[in-house]
Design a protein around this motif. Structure first.
Motif: not given
Length: 199
Positions: A79-92
């Motif tokens: 879950f944290v792996d997905k938050i790191i990737i998905c969250g970064s893409f959304i923020a970018l």
């Protein structure tokens, strides 16, 4: 005096252990990255992202080595792996010049939701739907694309070679995201078809 085996076993299965603590720290780092990118602290976000992404192996390694694998850890870590990737893409997406479009972030998030749903269905029925090497390489490429995008935002002006590299990494990561999602879907269909045939 040493603890008896029963007490050791109970301690190893407790959710209050080092692997879950490491995962919790990575979760907080992921939140920090998502907050720092829109605020304009891209250099700090890059450093924190590198720490969060590069320490992905530590919690799993510790859990396996010291017998501290828990049900919470098996759910929380990916879950944290997905938050790191998905969250970064959304923020970018919000960062002008990152090259990340909203549809790209949607594909990344959608793929993770799809695979997570398929894994829940299959493993909930007693099947095995572990991550494949394709999925792991997908994450590596996504991390590289995020790092390159952040470097482009930090650099002024952006060197042509860096811009080209970031663009290639970004589009390659999106392509592999789509393909790995397709591959997982086909694999899930085969497993479910095999379960139906067995019935």
């Amino acid at each position: 005096m040493s603890m008896n085996p029963a007490m050791n076993s109970a301690a190893s299965k407790s959710i209050y252990n080092v692997p879950n603590a490491l995962t919790s720290v990575r979760f907080l780092l992921a939140i920090a990255v998502m907050a720092l990118i829109p605020m304009g602290y891209r250099g700090t976000a890059l450093v924190i992202f590198l720490i969060a992404a590069s320490t992905d192996w530590m919690d799993g390694y510790w859990a396996r080595k010291y017998g501290q694998v828990t049900k919470l850890g098996r759910i929380f870590d990916p879950f944290v792996d997905k938050i790191i990737i998905c969250g970064s893409f959304i923020a970018l997406v919000e960062a002008t010049g990152s090259g990340v479009a909203s549809w790209m972030a949607t594909i990344v998030v959608g793929r993770e939701l799809l695979v997570t749903s398929l894994r829940g269905i299959i493993e909930g029925g007693g099947g095995d739907f572990s991550a494949s090497w394709l999925g792991k390489w997908k994450m590596v490429l996504q991390c590289a694309a995020i790092v390159a995008a952040l470097l482009c935002l930090i650099s002024t002006p952006v060197a042509p070679w860096l811009q080209t590299t970031a663009t290639v990494l970004l589009w390659s990561s999106i392509a592999l995201t789509v393909y790995s999602g397709y591959d997982y879907t086909i694999a899930a269909a085969r497993i479910m078809r095999g379960e139906q045939d067995a019935e």
